[in-house]
Design a protein around this motif. Structure first.
Motif, mmCIF file in Angstrom:
data_model
loop_
_atom_site.group_PDB
_atom_site.id
_atom_site.type_symbol
_atom_site.label_atom_id
_atom_site.label_comp_id
_atom_site.label_asym_id
_atom_site.label_seq_id
_atom_site.Cartn_x
_atom_site.Cartn_y
_atom_site.Cartn_z
ATOM 1 N N ARG A 172 1.072 -1.233 0.079
ATOM 2 C CA ARG A 172 0.282 -0.314 -0.275
ATOM 3 C C ARG A 172 0.840 1.005 -0.006
ATOM 4 N NH1 ARG A 172 -3.885 2.716 -1.040
ATOM 5 N NH2 ARG A 172 -4.991 3.862 -0.074
ATOM 6 N N PHE A 173 1.814 1.227 0.525
ATOM 7 C CA PHE A 173 3.434 2.230 0.669
ATOM 8 C C PHE A 173 4.049 2.668 -0.131
ATOM 9 C CE2 PHE A 173 0.757 1.318 4.752
ATOM 10 C CZ PHE A 173 0.071 2.709 5.322
ATOM 11 N N ARG A 174 3.878 1.480 -1.424
ATOM 12 C CA ARG A 174 4.537 1.552 -3.184
ATOM 13 C C ARG A 174 5.352 3.838 -3.141
ATOM 14 N NH1 ARG A 174 4.177 -3.827 -6.279
ATOM 15 N NH2 ARG A 174 4.206 -4.454 -4.393
ATOM 16 N N ARG A 175 3.824 3.997 -3.007
ATOM 17 C CA ARG A 175 3.601 5.045 -3.406
ATOM 18 C C ARG A 175 3.149 6.115 -1.335
ATOM 19 N NH1 ARG A 175 -0.549 4.350 -7.915
ATOM 20 N NH2 ARG A 175 1.230 4.193 -10.185
ATOM 21 N N PRO A 176 3.752 6.775 -1.731
ATOM 22 C CA PRO A 176 3.222 7.941 -0.217
ATOM 23 C C PRO A 176 1.645 7.727 -0.141
ATOM 24 C CG PRO A 176 5.220 9.076 -1.363
ATOM 25 C CD PRO A 176 4.551 8.208 -2.579
ATOM 26 N N ASP A 177 1.694 7.652 0.984
ATOM 27 C CA ASP A 177 0.028 7.432 1.760
ATOM 28 C C ASP A 177 0.246 8.005 3.014
ATOM 29 O OD1 ASP A 177 -2.769 6.972 1.229
ATOM 30 O OD2 ASP A 177 -2.947 5.356 0.222
ATOM 31 N N ALA A 178 -1.462 8.461 3.320
ATOM 32 C CA ALA A 178 -1.902 8.068 5.054
ATOM 33 C C ALA A 178 -1.315 6.935 5.263
ATOM 34 C CB ALA A 178 -2.675 9.700 4.667
ATOM 35 N N VAL A 179 -0.877 7.566 7.069
ATOM 36 C CA VAL A 179 -0.663 6.541 7.791
ATOM 37 C C VAL A 179 -1.107 7.368 9.187
ATOM 38 C CG1 VAL A 179 1.793 6.443 8.000
ATOM 39 C CG2 VAL A 179 0.298 4.368 8.610
ATOM 40 N N GLN A 180 -1.496 6.720 10.396
ATOM 41 C CA GLN A 180 -1.396 6.410 11.454
ATOM 42 C C GLN A 180 -0.446 6.456 12.572
ATOM 43 O OE1 GLN A 180 -5.142 7.099 13.442
ATOM 44 N NE2 GLN A 180 -5.058 8.808 13.071
ATOM 45 N N VAL A 181 0.414 6.178 13.731
ATOM 46 C CA VAL A 181 0.882 5.568 14.594
ATOM 47 C C VAL A 181 0.854 5.360 15.022
ATOM 48 C CG1 VAL A 181 3.703 5.580 14.887
ATOM 49 C CG2 VAL A 181 3.098 5.685 12.634
ATOM 50 N N CYS A 182 0.055 4.172 16.459
ATOM 51 C CA CYS A 182 -0.033 5.236 17.923
ATOM 52 C C CYS A 182 0.879 4.705 18.852
ATOM 53 C CB CYS A 182 -1.443 4.202 17.865
ATOM 54 S SG CYS A 182 -2.918 5.070 16.597
ATOM 55 N N ARG A 183 0.980 4.788 19.552
ATOM 56 C CA ARG A 183 1.861 5.032 21.296
ATOM 57 C C ARG A 183 1.378 5.629 21.945
ATOM 58 N NH1 ARG A 183 6.753 6.687 20.684
ATOM 59 N NH2 ARG A 183 7.550 6.095 22.242
ATOM 60 N N GLY A 184 1.377 4.931 23.026
ATOM 61 C CA GLY A 184 0.934 5.621 24.067
ATOM 62 C C GLY A 184 -0.258 6.370 24.183
ATOM 63 N N GLY A 185 -1.414 5.854 23.781
ATOM 64 C CA GLY A 185 -2.474 6.485 24.008
ATOM 65 C C GLY A 185 -2.966 7.264 22.699
ATOM 66 N N ARG A 186 -1.272 8.050 22.447
ATOM 67 C CA ARG A 186 -1.244 9.006 21.194
ATOM 68 C C ARG A 186 -1.820 8.456 19.653
ATOM 69 N NH1 ARG A 186 2.723 13.673 21.222
ATOM 70 N NH2 ARG A 186 1.665 15.365 19.952
ATOM 71 N N CYS A 187 -2.523 9.108 19.188
ATOM 72 C CA CYS A 187 -2.017 8.605 17.492
ATOM 73 C C CYS A 187 -1.611 9.937 16.434
ATOM 74 C CB CYS A 187 -3.500 8.116 16.872
ATOM 75 S SG CYS A 187 -3.852 6.862 17.447
ATOM 76 N N ARG A 188 -0.530 9.287 15.468
ATOM 77 C CA ARG A 188 0.002 10.545 15.243
ATOM 78 C C ARG A 188 0.462 10.471 13.688
ATOM 79 N NH1 ARG A 188 2.733 9.374 19.499
ATOM 80 N NH2 ARG A 188 3.563 10.973 20.965
ATOM 81 N N THR A 189 -0.077 11.432 13.461
ATOM 82 C CA THR A 189 -0.502 11.151 11.408
ATOM 83 C C THR A 189 0.331 11.540 10.756
ATOM 84 O OG1 THR A 189 -3.555 11.245 11.617
ATOM 85 C CG2 THR A 189 -1.940 11.803 9.437
ATOM 86 N N GLY A 190 0.886 11.076 9.839
ATOM 87 C CA GLY A 190 2.267 11.181 9.227
ATOM 88 C C GLY A 190 1.858 10.192 7.170
ATOM 89 N N LEU A 191 2.927 11.020 6.394
ATOM 90 C CA LEU A 191 2.770 10.150 5.735
ATOM 91 C C LEU A 191 3.934 8.888 5.441
ATOM 92 C CD1 LEU A 191 1.896 10.785 2.782
ATOM 93 C CD2 LEU A 191 4.087 12.123 2.452
ATOM 94 N N GLY A 192 3.082 7.327 5.030
ATOM 95 C CA GLY A 192 4.234 6.898 5.099
ATOM 96 C C GLY A 192 4.831 5.903 3.244
ATOM 97 N N ARG A 193 5.985 5.447 3.273
ATOM 98 C CA ARG A 193 5.934 5.140 1.922
ATOM 99 C C ARG A 193 8.112 4.105 2.619
ATOM 100 N NH1 ARG A 193 11.067 7.528 -0.358
ATOM 101 N NH2 ARG A 193 12.197 9.597 1.202
ATOM 102 N N ILE A 194 7.639 3.299 0.990
ATOM 103 C CA ILE A 194 8.320 2.256 1.339
ATOM 104 C C ILE A 194 9.587 2.673 0.706
ATOM 105 C CG2 ILE A 194 9.138 -0.128 0.781
ATOM 106 C CD1 ILE A 194 7.091 -0.316 2.702
ATOM 107 N N VAL A 195 10.682 2.344 1.774
ATOM 108 C CA VAL A 195 12.000 3.686 0.557
ATOM 109 C C VAL A 195 12.875 2.116 0.298
ATOM 110 C CG1 VAL A 195 11.492 5.370 2.083
ATOM 111 C CG2 VAL A 195 12.918 3.660 3.166
#
Length: 144
Positions: A82-105
């Motif tokens: 899904r991330f061969r092209r940059p796409d929105a993703v959330q990373v959730c840790r410690g009860g907090r979610c952060r939205t970023g851009l994920g891509r396979i490098v």
């Protein structure tokens, strides 16, 4: 009879059963128990191509601009594609979610070396040129 199993031995564990993933996600989301796993695992959230929500527990390393996730047994998994092209993703840790851009490098990308080094330091696993590495870049405001 001689052992004729010629399957390659992989460095990473194979995909855990869905029940295990659900249990791990429950611990990560728990107010009382998340600390047991937060140092090693986080929850990755994104939308599949068909629009359904996907939530996975993954091992991560913090990088200067976000997170690095090594895709173990990438040949046996599909989610990372899904991330061969940059796409929105959330990373959730410690009860907090952060939205970023994920891509396979790929290894030739300038982002690969620092992300691979961060992951190797964090988990003691070398990232090889055939491995898939998801880099999640967070906006500056979401890094704290």
């Amino acid at each position: 009879m001689a052992d004729t199993d010629t399957r390659p031995v992989w460095r990473h564990t194979h995909r855990p059963p869905a029940l295990i993933n659900r249990a791990v996600l429950a611990v990560l989301r728990s107010r009382r128990l998340h600390g047991l796993l937060d140092g090693q695992l986080c929850e990755l959230r994104y939308r599949a191509r068909d629009g359904r929500p996907v939530r996975l527990p993954v091992r991560y390393a913090v990088t200067g601009e976000g997170y690095a996730v090594l895709v173990g047994d990438a040949r046996d998994k599909r989610w990372w594609r899904r991330f061969r092209r940059p796409d929105a993703v959330q990373v959730c840790r410690g009860g907090r979610c952060r939205t970023g851009l994920g891509r396979i490098v790929p290894p030739e990308d300038p982002a690969f070396a620092p992300a691979a080094a961060a992951y190797a330091r964090r988990h003691g696993v070398l990232v090889g040129p055939d491995d898939r590495l998801l880099v999640v870049k967070l906006p500056a405001a979401a890094r704290g």
